[in-house]
Design an enzyme around this catalytic site. Sequence first.
Site, PDB file in Angstrom:
ATOM      1  N   TYR A 149     -16.912   8.268  -7.503  1.00 19.72           N
ATOM      2  CA  TYR A 149     -18.207   7.815  -6.994  1.00 19.72           C
ATOM      3  C   TYR A 149     -19.205   8.933  -6.709  1.00 19.72           C
ATOM      4  O   TYR A 149     -20.361   8.665  -6.402  1.00 19.72           O
ATOM      5  CB  TYR A 149     -18.034   6.971  -5.728  1.00 19.72           C
ATOM      6  CG  TYR A 149     -17.285   7.652  -4.588  1.00 19.72           C
ATOM      7  CD1 TYR A 149     -17.860   8.678  -3.843  1.00 19.72           C
ATOM      8  CD2 TYR A 149     -15.998   7.263  -4.264  1.00 19.72           C
ATOM      9  CE1 TYR A 149     -17.183   9.291  -2.808  1.00 19.72           C
ATOM     10  CE2 TYR A 149     -15.304   7.862  -3.224  1.00 19.72           C
ATOM     11  CZ  TYR A 149     -15.906   8.879  -2.502  1.00 19.72           C
ATOM     12  OH  TYR A 149     -15.228   9.498  -1.486  1.00 19.72           O
ATOM     13  N   CYS A 194      25.129  -6.243   5.933  1.00 17.81           N
ATOM     14  CA  CYS A 194      26.365  -7.014   5.832  1.00 17.81           C
ATOM     15  C   CYS A 194      27.357  -6.180   5.020  1.00 17.81           C
ATOM     16  O   CYS A 194      27.014  -5.634   3.972  1.00 17.81           O
ATOM     17  CB  CYS A 194      26.098  -8.346   5.144  1.00 17.81           C
ATOM     18  SG  CYS A 194      27.599  -9.261   4.722  1.00 17.81           S
ATOM     19  N   LYS A 196     -18.477  -1.641   8.073  1.00 14.65           N
ATOM     20  CA  LYS A 196     -17.071  -2.017   8.224  1.00 14.65           C
ATOM     21  C   LYS A 196     -16.958  -3.529   8.419  1.00 14.65           C
ATOM     22  O   LYS A 196     -17.639  -4.107   9.274  1.00 14.65           O
ATOM     23  CB  LYS A 196     -16.448  -1.296   9.424  1.00 14.65           C
ATOM     24  CG  LYS A 196     -16.492   0.233   9.339  1.00 14.65           C
ATOM     25  CD  LYS A 196     -15.587   0.759   8.256  1.00 14.65           C
ATOM     26  CE  LYS A 196     -14.125   0.662   8.638  1.00 14.65           C
ATOM     27  NZ  LYS A 196     -13.699   1.610   9.685  1.00 14.65           N
ATOM     28  N   CYS A 236      27.758 -15.161   5.853  1.00 11.35           N
ATOM     29  CA  CYS A 236      29.193 -15.157   5.533  1.00 11.35           C
ATOM     30  C   CYS A 236      30.079 -14.781   6.708  1.00 11.35           C
ATOM     31  O   CYS A 236      31.306 -14.716   6.560  1.00 11.35           O
ATOM     32  CB  CYS A 236      29.468 -14.214   4.364  1.00 11.35           C
ATOM     33  SG  CYS A 236      29.218 -12.460   4.773  1.00 11.35           S
ATOM     34  N   CYS A 247      27.195 -11.400   9.915  1.00 10.76           N
ATOM     35  CA  CYS A 247      26.223 -11.863   8.923  1.00 10.76           C
ATOM     36  C   CYS A 247      26.043 -13.377   9.045  1.00 10.76           C
ATOM     37  O   CYS A 247      27.040 -14.117   9.040  1.00 10.76           O
ATOM     38  CB  CYS A 247      26.711 -11.508   7.520  1.00 10.76           C
ATOM     39  SG  CYS A 247      25.693 -12.216   6.194  1.00 10.76           S
ATOM     40  N   CYS A 307      29.336 -11.643  -0.037  1.00 11.54           N
ATOM     41  CA  CYS A 307      28.414 -12.427   0.789  1.00 11.54           C
ATOM     42  C   CYS A 307      27.586 -13.342  -0.116  1.00 11.54           C
ATOM     43  O   CYS A 307      26.996 -12.875  -1.090  1.00 11.54           O
ATOM     44  CB  CYS A 307      27.494 -11.500   1.570  1.00 11.54           C
ATOM     45  SG  CYS A 307      26.186 -12.337   2.475  1.00 11.54           S
ATOM     46  N   ASP A 365     -10.201   1.043   0.266  1.00  8.10           N
ATOM     47  CA  ASP A 365      -9.362   1.522   1.361  1.00  8.10           C
ATOM     48  C   ASP A 365      -8.229   2.366   0.791  1.00  8.10           C
ATOM     49  O   ASP A 365      -7.150   1.866   0.456  1.00  8.10           O
ATOM     50  CB  ASP A 365      -8.804   0.321   2.131  1.00  8.10           C
ATOM     51  CG  ASP A 365      -8.423   0.687   3.561  1.00  8.10           C
ATOM     52  OD1 ASP A 365      -8.687   1.829   3.963  1.00  8.10           O
ATOM     53  OD2 ASP A 365      -7.873  -0.173   4.262  1.00  8.10           O
ATOM     54  N   LYS A 389     -16.262  -0.272  -0.383  1.00  7.51           N
ATOM     55  CA  LYS A 389     -15.541   0.798   0.298  1.00  7.51           C
ATOM     56  C   LYS A 389     -14.041   0.576   0.076  1.00  7.51           C
ATOM     57  O   LYS A 389     -13.404  -0.247   0.737  1.00  7.51           O
ATOM     58  CB  LYS A 389     -15.867   0.802   1.782  1.00  7.51           C
ATOM     59  CG  LYS A 389     -15.256   1.965   2.550  1.00  7.51           C
ATOM     60  CD  LYS A 389     -15.741   1.954   3.993  1.00  7.51           C
ATOM     61  CE  LYS A 389     -15.156   3.126   4.760  1.00  7.51           C
ATOM     62  NZ  LYS A 389     -13.692   3.028   4.904  1.00  7.51           N
ATOM     63  N   GLU A 414     -21.984   0.101  -2.593  1.00 11.39           N
ATOM     64  CA  GLU A 414     -20.711   0.170  -3.302  1.00 11.39           C
ATOM     65  C   GLU A 414     -19.588  -0.332  -2.401  1.00 11.39           C
ATOM     66  O   GLU A 414     -19.653  -0.195  -1.177  1.00 11.39           O
ATOM     67  CB  GLU A 414     -20.413   1.620  -3.724  1.00 11.39           C
ATOM     68  CG  GLU A 414     -21.500   2.257  -4.574  1.00 11.39           C
ATOM     69  CD  GLU A 414     -21.293   3.753  -4.748  1.00 11.39           C
ATOM     70  OE1 GLU A 414     -20.138   4.167  -4.960  1.00 11.39           O
ATOM     71  OE2 GLU A 414     -22.282   4.499  -4.670  1.00 11.39           O
TER      72      GLU A 414
END
Length: 660
Positions: free
Chosen positions: A220, A420, A308, A405, A402, A425, A114, A112, A110
């Site tokens: 499962y 900012c 894995k 601007c 920024c 902006c 995560d 795996k 099956e």
Amino acid sequence: MQDEFERIAMLRKALEEANRQYYELDQPRITDAEYDALMRELLDLEAKHPDRVTPDSPTQRVGGAVAKEYTKVRHLEPLLSLDNAFDPGDLREFDRRVRQVSASVDYVVELKIDGLTVALTYEDGLMVRGATRGDGSVGEDITANVRTVGSIPLRLKKTVPNLSVRGEGYMPKASFARLNQEREEEGQSTFANPRNAAAGSLRQLNSRITAERKLDYFAYQVLSAKELGLHNQIDVLTYLKEQGFVVNPEYKVFSNIEEVITYCEQMAAERHRFPYDIDGLVIKVNEFDLQQELGFTAKSPRWAISYKFPAEQVETVIEDIIIRVGRTGVLTPTAALKAVSVAGSTVSRATLHNLDNIREKDIRIGDHVLLHKAGDVIPEVVRVLPEKRTGEEKLFEMPDLCPECQSPVLREEGEAAYRCQSIICPAQQREGIIHFVSRDAMSIDGLGPAVVQQLLEAGLIKDAADLYSLTFDDLTPVERMGKKSAENLMKAIEDSKERGLAPLIFAMGIRHTGVKAGKILAQTFGSMEKLQEATLEDLQGIPDIGPAMAESLVQFFKLESTAQFLTKLSEAGVNMTAGTSTKPQIFGGKSIVVTGSLERWERREIETLIEEYGGKAASSVSKKTAFVIAGEKAGSKLVKAQGLGVPILSEEEFEEMIKD
């Protein structure tokens, strides 16, 4: 010898800290590959020095501690972890041990997933408890959060007195990408990967937050399966499907380990095609009698192993760090990378999130780094390779002004984000306009990012309100904007004027204020004028409007630029009231739930219709639900409705009801 004993102590300390970060804080600081490498080294050293193995070694533990905020739940049977295989040799060794007990064996393989292990308990067919793995023996009661996961049935299709199910709660890649984008725009820390996000979501103290994050679940395992007449793992998966659970369809059965190895290699190559994150496969002996004969070690079954996948990380170089300014003014540092292929695509950019992340990982311009894709979606710098530094690398500093601007940039106390301070902006304007015209906002089809950019560069618009002043002649010179496209866009802009108050509130991009909040505010105040006049106390008195949102709304409507923006919208004829529906209120006050895949409408469209006819589009089924509209592949909500005797309607039957 003493050096090896000191190394054992150091490895244990490192692994315990990694476990604490992973299980208790949901903030992993090292990758799975790095964790596995430390664990394997410790296992090898303990095998060499068995007298040094202690009961509290990480090699003897299953999971993490139980958070104090949650009620403790003792599992009927320990939730054990699996031994890991990292290469074909490990799988062949596992097969050799199994065949010492039985020469004939079938393996079920099956994917795996995560995510986060979740144990479910059913009594008389109803789901009564959901719990995390915790330390394997005692977990955390997360029942309220589990109930928000649509793929978990609240009632079994066939009632049994007691049923204990185990499975994996996970966050699909699309949900993960959307969540991180939203958090980054708000200046919040982002999740490292979908597993981390799923764990953080399922362990929320507010189940509404869990519901918003669109989690999913694959079942499962069934405890005491033989008592139900089930004799092997395939029987279990079949039984789970019959009871209404979602079972991952990619499982296979093989009679020899070489077939298993071939399938593992195939899935490693195809891992990115799935809409969820997988980090390997689980190989189980199919027959329960043989499982029982093989038995268990202190922490793992001898009849199963986890293969894995090799960590998919690539090396590249950070050529520069550039700044992107989002619609909320957050400055996000982004690595400009030497282009490299990872997880099936070429990557030349990776978000670095914020300055704290850059400092923590000690990232510098010119560094060689390891890169991966979090959840196979988001390019992320895993770590720097300091041994490859030449001395030419440069430290990065956030700018005082920024870059878009030249307005001041400030970091608010308690936040990781730099913002900012200018409300005009151009970067914020551009991103704000793109948000304003999006589907759940003013829904102006044909106004994609490229068109918005061209309109801004041509000086035809400065903010979203200027869209309503555009003429046909303004649009036709736009690149790739033919006569028909211009006509369609003009119509879409005109139609958007009648979207109403709720979408408009969301469209304005007020911090912390989403689609749901827009609807609540529209229903409460009825007009933009009344919302503008609302005090902090008025707003805090509304259910689901928290202090942060209330404060943000008050500050937004204090701005002179907000008043000017709304004046322009009003003069353009944009409807800024909740309005009274012209539809007959045949569902007046009734709670209606939509579930399954629809053919005639998109989910947003049918929920809007329900509201236009006076109803409430609810997310969960209860005794107060008037009826459920069920499409294809309707799951637990349909099952619960049937159990409660709630009427079930098809799309066609609903359409008949609303015919004028």
